[in-house]
Scaffold this motif. Structure first.
Motif, PDB file in Angstrom:
ATOM      1  N   GLY A  21       0.789  -1.369   0.043  1.00  0.00           N
ATOM      2  CA  GLY A  21       0.047  -0.032  -0.116  1.00  0.00           C
ATOM      3  C   GLY A  21       0.858   1.281   0.006  1.00  0.00           C
ATOM      4  O   GLY A  21       0.221   2.300   0.118  1.00  0.00           O
ATOM      5  N   VAL A  22       2.126   1.020  -0.226  1.00  0.00           N
ATOM      6  CA  VAL A  22       2.933   2.239  -0.148  1.00  0.00           C
ATOM      7  C   VAL A  22       3.317   2.661  -1.870  1.00  0.00           C
ATOM      8  O   VAL A  22       3.656   1.994  -2.668  1.00  0.00           O
ATOM      9  CB  VAL A  22       4.425   1.919   0.155  1.00  0.00           C
ATOM     10  CG1 VAL A  22       5.445   3.206   0.619  1.00  0.00           C
ATOM     11  CG2 VAL A  22       4.045   1.484   1.883  1.00  0.00           C
ATOM     12  N   ARG A  23       2.723   3.787  -2.070  1.00  0.00           N
ATOM     13  CA  ARG A  23       3.152   4.486  -3.586  1.00  0.00           C
ATOM     14  C   ARG A  23       4.361   5.236  -3.749  1.00  0.00           C
ATOM     15  O   ARG A  23       4.672   6.059  -2.730  1.00  0.00           O
ATOM     16  CB  ARG A  23       1.799   5.345  -3.926  1.00  0.00           C
ATOM     17  CG  ARG A  23       0.572   4.402  -3.884  1.00  0.00           C
ATOM     18  CD  ARG A  23      -0.657   5.295  -4.075  1.00  0.00           C
ATOM     19  NE  ARG A  23      -0.351   6.274  -5.355  1.00  0.00           N
ATOM     20  CZ  ARG A  23      -0.955   6.031  -6.506  1.00  0.00           C
ATOM     21  NH1 ARG A  23      -1.886   5.133  -6.643  1.00  0.00           N
ATOM     22  NH2 ARG A  23      -0.613   7.018  -7.771  1.00  0.00           N
ATOM     23  N   VAL A  24       5.225   4.538  -4.555  1.00  0.00           N
ATOM     24  CA  VAL A  24       6.374   5.178  -4.639  1.00  0.00           C
ATOM     25  C   VAL A  24       6.548   5.580  -6.313  1.00  0.00           C
ATOM     26  O   VAL A  24       6.202   4.576  -7.138  1.00  0.00           O
ATOM     27  CB  VAL A  24       7.719   4.375  -4.259  1.00  0.00           C
ATOM     28  CG1 VAL A  24       9.020   5.086  -4.686  1.00  0.00           C
ATOM     29  CG2 VAL A  24       7.436   3.957  -2.873  1.00  0.00           C
ATOM     30  N   ALA A  25       6.884   6.664  -6.644  1.00  0.00           N
ATOM     31  CA  ALA A  25       7.050   7.224  -7.998  1.00  0.00           C
ATOM     32  C   ALA A  25       8.360   6.396  -8.588  1.00  0.00           C
ATOM     33  O   ALA A  25       9.384   6.169  -7.951  1.00  0.00           O
ATOM     34  CB  ALA A  25       7.425   8.512  -8.130  1.00  0.00           C
ATOM     35  N   ALA A  26       8.443   5.987  -9.849  1.00  0.00           N
ATOM     36  CA  ALA A  26       9.399   5.338 -10.498  1.00  0.00           C
ATOM     37  C   ALA A  26      10.667   6.405 -10.341  1.00  0.00           C
ATOM     38  O   ALA A  26      11.868   5.739 -10.314  1.00  0.00           O
ATOM     39  CB  ALA A  26       9.086   5.047 -11.948  1.00  0.00           C
ATOM     40  N   SER A  27      10.745   7.617 -10.566  1.00  0.00           N
ATOM     41  CA  SER A  27      11.923   8.555 -10.360  1.00  0.00           C
ATOM     42  C   SER A  27      12.309   8.441  -9.180  1.00  0.00           C
ATOM     43  O   SER A  27      13.527   8.414  -8.884  1.00  0.00           O
ATOM     44  CB  SER A  27      11.110  10.133 -10.774  1.00  0.00           C
ATOM     45  OG  SER A  27      10.191  10.406  -9.680  1.00  0.00           O
TER      46      SER A  27
END
Length: 66
Positions: free
Chosen positions: A11-17
């Motif tokens: 449930g942790v959203r992390v951007a590819a950048s």
């Protein structure tokens, strides 16, 4: 270090950048094209283990094959 997919499952959203910046700071660069292994290349490199594991058979005292 957990991957981006593992974090998404939690449930942790992390951007590819963000992932790219963390990897760059840790000294990891982009994967090279030569890192891609073909199926035939994989089989050739694993031939000894495949032969030892996949074709080993034994018969038990009751006659069952394992």
């Amino acid at each position: 270090m957990p991957s981006r997919t593992e974090l998404l499952v939690l449930g942790v959203r992390v951007a590819a950048s963000t992932v790219w910046e963390i990897l760059k700071e840790a000294g990891f660069g982009p994967a090279s094209e030569s890192a891609v292994t073909t199926w035939s290349g994989f089989l050739r490199s694993q031939a000894d283990a495949l032969l030892a594991c996949d074709f080993f058979e034994t018969v038990t005292l009751t006659g069952a094959r394992l």
